[in-house]
Write a protein that holds these residues in place. Sequence first.
Motif, PDB file in Angstrom:
ATOM      1  N   LYS A   1       1.099   5.656   0.270  1.00 33.03           N
ATOM      2  CA  LYS A   1       2.073   5.870  -0.794  1.00 33.03           C
ATOM      3  C   LYS A   1       1.486   6.675  -1.951  1.00 33.03           C
ATOM      4  CE  LYS A   1       4.362   2.867  -4.204  1.00 33.03           C
ATOM      5  NZ  LYS A   1       4.571   1.434  -4.565  1.00 33.03           N
TER       6      LYS A   1
ATOM      7  N   GLU B   1       4.002   3.029   3.173  1.00 34.88           N
ATOM      8  CA  GLU B   1       3.305   1.815   2.758  1.00 34.88           C
ATOM      9  C   GLU B   1       1.970   2.188   2.118  1.00 34.88           C
ATOM     10  OE1 GLU B   1       4.767  -1.090   3.065  1.00 34.88           O
ATOM     11  OE2 GLU B   1       6.492  -0.269   4.153  1.00 34.88           O
TER      12      GLU B   1
ATOM     13  N   ASN C   1       1.958  -2.175  -5.121  1.00 31.81           N
ATOM     14  CA  ASN C   1       3.314  -2.167  -4.564  1.00 31.81           C
ATOM     15  C   ASN C   1       4.371  -2.055  -5.656  1.00 31.81           C
ATOM     16  OD1 ASN C   1       3.018  -2.227  -1.748  1.00 31.81           O
ATOM     17  ND2 ASN C   1       2.546  -4.415  -1.769  1.00 31.81           N
TER      18      ASN C   1
END
Length: 407
Positions: free
Chosen positions: A273, A269, A245
Amino acid sequence: MSNYDITRIRSDFPILKREVNGKPLVYLDNGATTQKPKQVIDAIDHYYADMNSNVHRGVHYLSQISTDAFEVTRQKVKDFIHAAQLHEVIITSGTTHGINLIATCFGQAFIHEGDEIIISAMEHHSNIVPWQMLCDFKGAVLRVIPMDEHGELDQAAYANLFNERTKLVSFTYVSNALGTINPVKQMIATAHQHNVPVVLDAAQAVQHIKIDVQDLDVDFMVFSGHKMYGPTGVGVLYGKEALLNALPPYQGGGDMIKEVTFAKTTYNELPFKFEAGTPNIEAGICLAFAIDYINEIGVENIKAYEDELFDYAHSRLREIPNIRFIGTAEKRSSVISFLIEGTHPYDVGVILDKLGIAVRTGHHCAQPVMDQFGIPGTIRASLALYNTKEDIDALVSGLQRAANMLL
């Protein structure tokens, strides 16, 4: 292993029935790529004949069943490596893609001028060059864990490489050139004592050794499908959720976006990604069948069988006069690298090929390893779950013949 049904296993691999130069194929180049069982081959045919469609983008039936099958692979990879979260599994084109992804994205987010990255002296070029490129671009410094004459990494020297500028460590689980099994859990713990994340190249490990990423506490791990009886052009990047992330996307395009305007794009997400564009759908789907195949036999059973075969191979190869083993670490797996003094590896490899025996010769994309040993390359025999003692006997006979011709 008396309960290891090698006859049945070999019957699953159609290519093992063929001849090369009029001789039965003896395939000992598994470190480069493994052969495929009929279960994987049939799955490839089924995909193109019955379900070919793009994934993640269609409401129609074929797109939905292709997407479902593709996502089954993600779940099976998660279970195979014991990842904590499904979205920690990124589908890539292979190990090289995974390492370049981390180098680019981690480098963009966290590497600055004067920072340091640690790799080891036994790395494949794919775990050297991306870090060199990053260091050149960012003005960072690449530091190298030294290796001794046995092909083992110097753990004391490794511990001393860390300082306040160390930002990342990347090393291999099993050396593709030497077969050395590194003490990766210990090495990861050493890095974590300094709050430094670790990238683990498991391309030569997942098909031979049971891996639990949570137990290892590894931050990133990469491997390739084609080295574990699956298709080429597919691989896996595992990463801890928080780290993934924190990284920017690797490529822009379809699937990695939530919304696109000319003013701003918002990214998807995890895992999407990092999965821009149409993936290698067929390979992604069929990797699941390779995992199923390994699981059916059992990684622990495969390792026990291969360890027994490895010991037999070393015993038989020692019978060859003038043989020199390159890499004599205490813990090794699947790969045997050697020379016959007075011959060139290429010449030996050509003679073996005439006898239907496939080995790899050269530097194995590990030139710094060869430089340390002062050699241009080696002959490498690498084992898989379908190899036999008869394969080893054929190799020894072929090497004896090559030696008689060349010396």
